[in-house]
Design a protein around this motif. Structure first.
Motif, PDB file in Angstrom:
ATOM      1  N   SER A 380     -41.155   1.157  60.095  1.00 61.84           N
ATOM      2  CA  SER A 380     -41.886   0.741  61.293  1.00 61.84           C
ATOM      3  C   SER A 380     -41.484  -0.653  61.764  1.00 61.84           C
ATOM      4  N   THR A 381     -41.170  -1.556  60.831  1.00 65.81           N
ATOM      5  CA  THR A 381     -40.862  -2.949  61.193  1.00 65.81           C
ATOM      6  C   THR A 381     -39.380  -3.296  61.075  1.00 65.81           C
ATOM      7  N   GLY A 382     -38.666  -2.542  60.257  1.00 66.51           N
ATOM      8  CA  GLY A 382     -37.239  -2.805  60.080  1.00 66.51           C
ATOM      9  C   GLY A 382     -36.921  -3.928  59.121  1.00 66.51           C
ATOM     10  N   ASP A 383     -37.947  -4.495  58.455  1.00 72.90           N
ATOM     11  CA  ASP A 383     -37.676  -5.567  57.491  1.00 72.90           C
ATOM     12  C   ASP A 383     -37.825  -5.038  56.064  1.00 72.90           C
ATOM     13  N   PRO A 384     -37.244  -5.732  55.098  1.00 71.22           N
ATOM     14  CA  PRO A 384     -37.346  -5.276  53.706  1.00 71.22           C
ATOM     15  C   PRO A 384     -38.798  -5.224  53.239  1.00 71.22           C
ATOM     16  N   LYS A 385     -39.060  -4.346  52.296  1.00 68.24           N
ATOM     17  CA  LYS A 385     -40.414  -4.205  51.779  1.00 68.24           C
ATOM     18  C   LYS A 385     -40.757  -5.348  50.824  1.00 68.24           C
ATOM     19  N   CYS A 386     -42.045  -5.653  50.758  1.00 68.86           N
ATOM     20  CA  CYS A 386     -42.517  -6.674  49.813  1.00 68.86           C
ATOM     21  C   CYS A 386     -42.587  -6.054  48.423  1.00 68.86           C
ATOM     22  N   ARG A 387     -42.105  -6.772  47.422  1.00 69.44           N
ATOM     23  CA  ARG A 387     -42.082  -6.238  46.058  1.00 69.44           C
ATOM     24  C   ARG A 387     -42.793  -7.181  45.097  1.00 69.44           C
ATOM     25  N   ARG A 388     -43.331  -6.588  44.043  1.00 72.48           N
ATOM     26  CA  ARG A 388     -43.945  -7.372  42.979  1.00 72.48           C
ATOM     27  C   ARG A 388     -42.853  -8.011  42.129  1.00 72.48           C
ATOM     28  N   VAL A 389     -42.886  -9.336  42.001  1.00 72.99           N
ATOM     29  CA  VAL A 389     -41.879 -10.080  41.244  1.00 72.99           C
ATOM     30  C   VAL A 389     -42.595 -10.982  40.232  1.00 72.99           C
ATOM     31  N   ASP A 390     -42.122 -10.955  38.998  1.00 72.03           N
ATOM     32  CA  ASP A 390     -42.680 -11.800  37.938  1.00 72.03           C
ATOM     33  C   ASP A 390     -41.601 -12.729  37.395  1.00 72.03           C
ATOM     34  N   PHE A 391     -41.965 -13.983  37.148  1.00 74.08           N
ATOM     35  CA  PHE A 391     -41.093 -14.935  36.454  1.00 74.08           C
ATOM     36  C   PHE A 391     -41.704 -15.191  35.072  1.00 74.08           C
ATOM     37  N   LEU A 392     -40.947 -14.926  34.032  1.00 75.81           N
ATOM     38  CA  LEU A 392     -41.409 -15.073  32.655  1.00 75.81           C
ATOM     39  C   LEU A 392     -40.655 -16.221  32.017  1.00 75.81           C
ATOM     40  N   LEU A 393     -41.335 -17.327  31.739  1.00 76.16           N
ATOM     41  CA  LEU A 393     -40.697 -18.538  31.227  1.00 76.16           C
ATOM     42  C   LEU A 393     -40.595 -18.445  29.706  1.00 76.16           C
ATOM     43  N   ILE A 394     -39.387 -18.527  29.193  1.00 74.73           N
ATOM     44  CA  ILE A 394     -39.167 -18.306  27.767  1.00 74.73           C
ATOM     45  C   ILE A 394     -38.372 -19.456  27.148  1.00 74.73           C
ATOM     46  N   PRO A 395     -38.891 -20.088  26.076  1.00 75.35           N
ATOM     47  CA  PRO A 395     -38.104 -21.095  25.352  1.00 75.35           C
ATOM     48  C   PRO A 395     -36.794 -20.476  24.870  1.00 75.35           C
ATOM     49  N   TYR A 396     -35.724 -21.253  24.904  1.00 74.81           N
ATOM     50  CA  TYR A 396     -34.413 -20.699  24.560  1.00 74.81           C
ATOM     51  C   TYR A 396     -34.387 -20.176  23.128  1.00 74.81           C
ATOM     52  N   GLU A 397     -35.136 -20.805  22.222  1.00 70.89           N
ATOM     53  CA  GLU A 397     -35.158 -20.361  20.829  1.00 70.89           C
ATOM     54  C   GLU A 397     -35.870 -19.014  20.670  1.00 70.89           C
ATOM     55  N   SER A 398     -36.574 -18.565  21.705  1.00 72.22           N
ATOM     56  CA  SER A 398     -37.298 -17.287  21.664  1.00 72.22           C
ATOM     57  C   SER A 398     -36.611 -16.203  22.489  1.00 72.22           C
ATOM     58  N   LYS A 399     -35.411 -16.468  22.940  1.00 73.56           N
ATOM     59  CA  LYS A 399     -34.714 -15.583  23.875  1.00 73.56           C
ATOM     60  C   LYS A 399     -34.619 -14.151  23.364  1.00 73.56           C
ATOM     61  N   GLY A 400     -34.199 -13.959  22.126  1.00 72.16           N
ATOM     62  CA  GLY A 400     -34.012 -12.611  21.589  1.00 72.16           C
ATOM     63  C   GLY A 400     -35.307 -11.833  21.503  1.00 72.16           C
ATOM     64  N   ALA A 401     -36.358 -12.489  21.001  1.00 68.23           N
ATOM     65  CA  ALA A 401     -37.659 -11.824  20.898  1.00 68.23           C
ATOM     66  C   ALA A 401     -38.192 -11.453  22.278  1.00 68.23           C
ATOM     67  N   ALA A 402     -37.986 -12.332  23.251  1.00 68.91           N
ATOM     68  CA  ALA A 402     -38.440 -12.056  24.615  1.00 68.91           C
ATOM     69  C   ALA A 402     -37.696 -10.870  25.209  1.00 68.91           C
ATOM     70  N   PHE A 403     -36.393 -10.772  24.926  1.00 71.40           N
ATOM     71  CA  PHE A 403     -35.623  -9.640  25.438  1.00 71.40           C
ATOM     72  C   PHE A 403     -36.171  -8.317  24.885  1.00 71.40           C
ATOM     73  N   ILE A 404     -36.567  -8.306  23.613  1.00 68.97           N
ATOM     74  CA  ILE A 404     -37.153  -7.094  23.043  1.00 68.97           C
ATOM     75  C   ILE A 404     -38.482  -6.792  23.730  1.00 68.97           C
ATOM     76  N   TYR A 405     -39.336  -7.813  23.804  1.00 67.12           N
ATOM     77  CA  TYR A 405     -40.698  -7.648  24.316  1.00 67.12           C
ATOM     78  C   TYR A 405     -40.707  -7.216  25.779  1.00 67.12           C
ATOM     79  N   PHE A 406     -39.868  -7.856  26.601  1.00 67.68           N
ATOM     80  CA  PHE A 406     -39.905  -7.600  28.041  1.00 67.68           C
ATOM     81  C   PHE A 406     -38.889  -6.558  28.502  1.00 67.68           C
ATOM     82  N   THR A 407     -38.236  -5.898  27.540  1.00 69.29           N
ATOM     83  CA  THR A 407     -37.377  -4.765  27.896  1.00 69.29           C
ATOM     84  C   THR A 407     -38.134  -3.463  27.720  1.00 69.29           C
ATOM     85  N   GLY A 408     -38.892  -3.351  26.630  1.00 71.31           N
ATOM     86  CA  GLY A 408     -39.678  -2.147  26.391  1.00 71.31           C
ATOM     87  C   GLY A 408     -38.820  -0.991  25.921  1.00 71.31           C
ATOM     88  N   ASN A 409     -39.269   0.261  26.182  1.00 71.41           N
ATOM     89  CA  ASN A 409     -40.536   0.527  26.841  1.00 71.41           C
ATOM     90  C   ASN A 409     -41.715   0.314  25.891  1.00 71.41           C
TER      91      ASN A 409
END
Length: 476
Positions: A380-409
């Motif tokens: 109807s408007t011709g513009d992109p749709k609005c989407r839900r976006v999350d930013f998850l701030l992760i300490p670098y020392e926790s990178k691997g654990a965060a990848f497991i947790y936020f990959t899922g399922n």
């Protein structure tokens, strides 16, 4: 006195005569709520004092001990009541809900007499998924049952039972077409075995047909599609006679997030094509490069698992050598400022802390529009749709654990966390931790000692779990 809790039925845990419980009950009554002394009648909220009941396993046992139908029961931290009164408005229950999806954990005393069992993920999964499975029709109907039970806010064990049965059938090469054949399979109980027999006899499930044609279930599904509306609000809307989203939009007691949820109802209830997520990733990376080129952005969730669509877009944000949340917050705040400046930012659903949740829309630009699939653009408007976006701030020392947790399922994560638990450890988004018990550990929580957080593969290895690529973690 305000009536912000008008229409709510509260049951307090603990339900005793302590000073704090008595004060909070009186506050609830003065602000319009009804307080019941029988948990069965608490069709709106069960309010738990988390200072008394500190573990999810304690609360799970209490909730499961409540007889009768718990379809509409929400379990919330009592601080929701206190904070709502302090803010003089009904706050969203986000952040106050008590997660009862965790596996119950044996007590420290019991754990001492248990022998550690070496379990691999392969043992739990048993077998690979069968292509062209002869039980496809049965799995489809059971999946619909699970979905309907979730819409009802059903007891977590009931919905989990359907998912377990589907998981078993997905790895069973033989046609399971009778109660007798189903009952002997692992993870399939009598109730679901009877439904499998019914599917074989009628190609349907009577109770599923009733649920799918239930006006209440239709409205629950419709209203729970609004962002920040769960079982509690949806049930309240139905009791108030609401029938449509337009009815909801006229209410004066909606939270800010619920208003955003109504505005972007259609966009936020659609699955986002992978091709569109890649354009969002390119855009955000471009903004971030101008702020701090050393920051690493990784899209997690369904996208990292290689799925064709996702419910939202999760950006895992890290920076080499940076383990301070305050430093990461400063970086992301500058990113948010830039998003507002460029028009990518539509709304914020949380304040910036260790995460930020919001709604975002790509700019109308030929360089981006040409890369989007047609379904990503509003006709109807011709513009992109609005989407839900999350930013998850992760300490670098926790990178691997965060990848497991936020990959899922979710099912994969629960099983891996259960393996960690069986080994006396805790796995979360910040790392794999060993539990250290002291002499009086029976009466208080153990201390946690970090074992590994940075290396995703190493965490798998420590747990004795075969490495699974992200696209192999979509199970259940």
């Amino acid at each position: 006195m305000s009536s912000i809790f008008k229409g709510f039925l509260f049951y307090f845990l603990p339900n005793n005569t302590s000073t704090i419980t008595r004060i909070r009950k009186n506050l609830a009554l003065k602000h319009g709520a009804s307080v019941v002394e029988d948990a069965i009648k608490a069709s709106t909220c069960l309010l738990v004092d988390k200072k008394i009941y500190q573990t999810e396993s304690q609360i799970v046992k209490l909730v499961d001990g409540i007889p009768g139908d718990k379809t509409d029961l929400s379990v919330l931290n009592q601080t929701w009541l206190v904070d709502s009164i302090a803010n003089e408005k009904l706050l969203s229950t986000d952040g106050y809900k008590i997660d009862l999806q965790m596996e119950t954990e044996p007590s420290p005393k019991k754990r001492k007499i248990q022998q550690p069992r070496k379990v691999t993920l392969d043992e739990i999964l048993n077998a690979p998924v069968i292509p062209n499975n002869p039980n496809a029709e049965t799995m489809s109907l059971l999946e619909q049952m699970a979905k309907e039970r979730e819409i009802q806010g059903e007891n977590r064990f009931k919905t989990k039972a359907y998912k377990t049965a589907i998981d078993t059938l997905s790895k069973t090469p033989q046609l399971i077409d009778s109660y007798e054949k189903a009952k002997v399979l692992p993870g399939i109980g009598e109730s679901i075995a009877l439904k499998i027999q019914e599917i074989n006899d009628t190609s349907s499930i009577k109770v599923l047909d009733q649920l799918q044609h239930s006006e209440r279930n239709r409205l629950l599904a419709l209203f729970k599609g609004i962002y920040s509306v769960g079982d509690t609000f949806a049930s309240k809307f139905i009791r108030d006679g609401m029938k449509t989203l337009e009815d909801i939009s006229r209410r004066e007691d909606l939270t800010t997030n619920q208003k955003w949820g109504l505005k972007f109802y259609k966009d936020w209830n659609e699955r986002i094509p992978r091709e569109e997520i890649e354009v969002h990733k390119e855009y955000v990376e471009g903004l971030m490069h101008g702020i701090d080129p050393e920051v690493e952005l990784t899209v997690g969730g369904s996208y990292r698992r290689g799925q064709a669509t996702s419910g939202d877009i999760d950006f895992i944000i890290t920076k080499p050598g940076v383990n301070s949340f305050s430093v990461l917050k400063d970086i992301v705040q500058r990113l948010l400022d830039k998003m507002i400046e460029t028009g990518y930012h539509e709304c914020s659903l949380t304040t910036l802390s260790s995460k930020w949740l919001g709604g975002c829309r790509l700019p109308i630009s030929e360089s981006y529009m040409s890369k989007l699939p047609p379904k990503s653009i509003n006709s109807s408007t011709g513009d992109p749709k609005c989407r839900r976006v999350d930013f998850l701030l992760i300490p670098y020392e926790s990178k691997g654990a965060a990848f497991i947790y936020f990959t899922g399922n979710d099912d994969f994560n629960k099983r891996v966390r259960k393996i960690a638990m069986d080994r006396g450890m805790v796995l979360n988004q910040l790392g794999l931790f060993k539990k250290i018990y002291t002499e009086d550990s029976v009466s208080r929580d153990p201390e946690l000692e970090l074992v590994e957080g940075f290396d995703e593969r190493k965490i798998f290895k420590i747990l004795g779990v075969k490495w699974r690529e992200p696209n192999e973690r979509h199970i259940g």
